[in-house]
Design an enzyme around this catalytic site. Structure first.
Site, short mmCIF file in Angstrom:
data_model
loop_
_atom_site.label_atom_id
_atom_site.label_comp_id
_atom_site.label_asym_id
_atom_site.label_seq_id
_atom_site.Cartn_x
_atom_site.Cartn_y
_atom_site.Cartn_z
N HIS A 140 0.84 -1.20 0.00
CA HIS A 140 0.00 0.00 0.00
C HIS A 140 0.88 1.25 0.00
CE1 HIS A 140 -3.47 2.52 1.52
NE2 HIS A 140 -2.45 3.23 1.98
N GLU A 141 1.87 1.29 0.88
CA GLU A 141 2.73 2.47 0.98
C GLU A 141 3.60 2.63 -0.27
OE1 GLU A 141 2.30 4.68 3.16
OE2 GLU A 141 0.87 3.48 4.30
N HIS A 144 1.85 4.35 -3.13
CA HIS A 144 1.84 5.81 -3.03
C HIS A 144 3.07 6.41 -3.71
CE1 HIS A 144 -1.70 6.24 -0.63
NE2 HIS A 144 -1.20 5.73 0.47
N GLU A 215 -6.24 6.75 -0.92
CA GLU A 215 -6.12 5.60 -0.03
C GLU A 215 -6.82 4.38 -0.63
OE1 GLU A 215 -4.14 5.40 2.43
OE2 GLU A 215 -3.60 7.52 2.31
#
Length: 304
Positions: A140-141, A144, A215
């Site tokens: 997930h990070e 980004h 997100e």
């Protein structure tokens, strides 16, 4: 940089629109300050200096605030191993890896581009999650970073920071210097406060709208890269439940960085705060991951 993270055209479009609107707001804000303060040089130097500082030193500022430090593969073999595997799978440069000595279970990515990115996890997160769950959070990070929305949210938050600083400065100036100031100067400071507060409110809402979507986009990209949306959903459930039990004083320390976190540092009884949260609700994120799980299940069924 092109990676194997699933591209998101809607995210890209939203980032472009948000930056365009914030750019217009920024120009109008600077113009208003120049008119009110009657000093082009002063306003431009302060605004440009703060922008450069936030853009170039955002990673160091975030790490310092969150008590983070860089760690080697020898110090954290499990963490580095997960990051190495994900970066190889995604075909992207490996960011610097950091640990924050906090019980608050969370993670964040920061940095102006992929070559200067940092991924940081707290010791509280490492202790609570299984390896597959940690993999989902880090994917997930990393998404980004790959989608460049870390840099966009860093720049986008600058205007709100600047406006907030001006409001505070004007407030304390009014509070401690009111007796020695004429009415014209006091009225000018009041106008500056009002303009800054309005700019802060508009930038706040624009950033929240972008942040909530990014997100969901990161959740989807991480689930598609790892092929394990259920592991990410499990991590979300664990982290959100444990954050609710973290002391309020500790949560307040971290709330300034909510836009960068895997999940917001919000305690129980924050219904109003959730309306303006940087993240979608836990229920919305779990629902989206369930839909992705169904997609992957259908895809697997058609190939067998």
């Amino acid at each position: 940089m092109r990676s194997r993270f699933e591209p998101d055209r809607q995210l890209t479009a939203r980032m472009v629109v948000t930056m365009f609107l914030l750019g217009l707001l920024y120009v109008a804000f600077v113009a208003a300050l120049v008119v009110l303060l009657k000093s082009v040089v002063l306003v431009v130097v302060i605004a440009a200096g703060l922008l450069v500082a936030q853009f170039w030193f955002s990673d160091r500022i975030a790490l310092y605030a969150m008590r983070g430090r860089f760690v080697t593969a020898e110090e954290q073999p499990r963490l580095h191993g997960v990051v190495d595997r994900l970066c190889a799978t995604a075909d992207m440069p490996k960011p610097r890896v950091a640990i924050s000595e906090m019980d608050l279970p969370n993670a964040f990515a920061t940095g102006r581009n992929a070559d200067h990115a940092v991924v940081c996890v707290t010791t509280g997160l490492m202790r609570r999650l299984e390896t597959e769950e940690l993999e989902g959070v880090l994917a997930h990070e990393l998404s980004h970073v790959a989608h460049r929305d870390v840099a966009v949210i860093t720049i986008a938050s600058f205007l709100g920071v600047l406006a907030g600083l001006i409001v505070r400065f004007a407030f304390y100036s009014q509070l401690f210097g009111g007796r020695n100031r004429d009415q014209n100067t006091a009225a000018m400071l009041a106008i500056v406060m009002a303009v800054s507060a309005l700019v802060y409110a508009i930038s706040f809402l624009l950033i929240r709208a972008l942040s909530r979507y990014r997100e969901l986009a990161a959740d989807r990209a991480a689930a598609m890269l790892t092929g394990k949306p259920s592991a990410l959903a499990s991590a979300l459930t664990k982290v959100s439940g444990d954050i609710a039990r973290i002391p309020t004083q500790d949560l307040r320390t971290a709330q300034a960085f909510n836009a960068f976190f895997f999940t917001p540092a919000l305690g129980p009884g924050t219904a109003v705060a959730n309306m303006f949260s940087t993240h979608p609700s836990l229920e919305r994120r779990l629902e989206a991951l369930a839909e992705i799980s169904a997609e992957l299940g259908e895809a697997g069924g058609r190939t067998t």
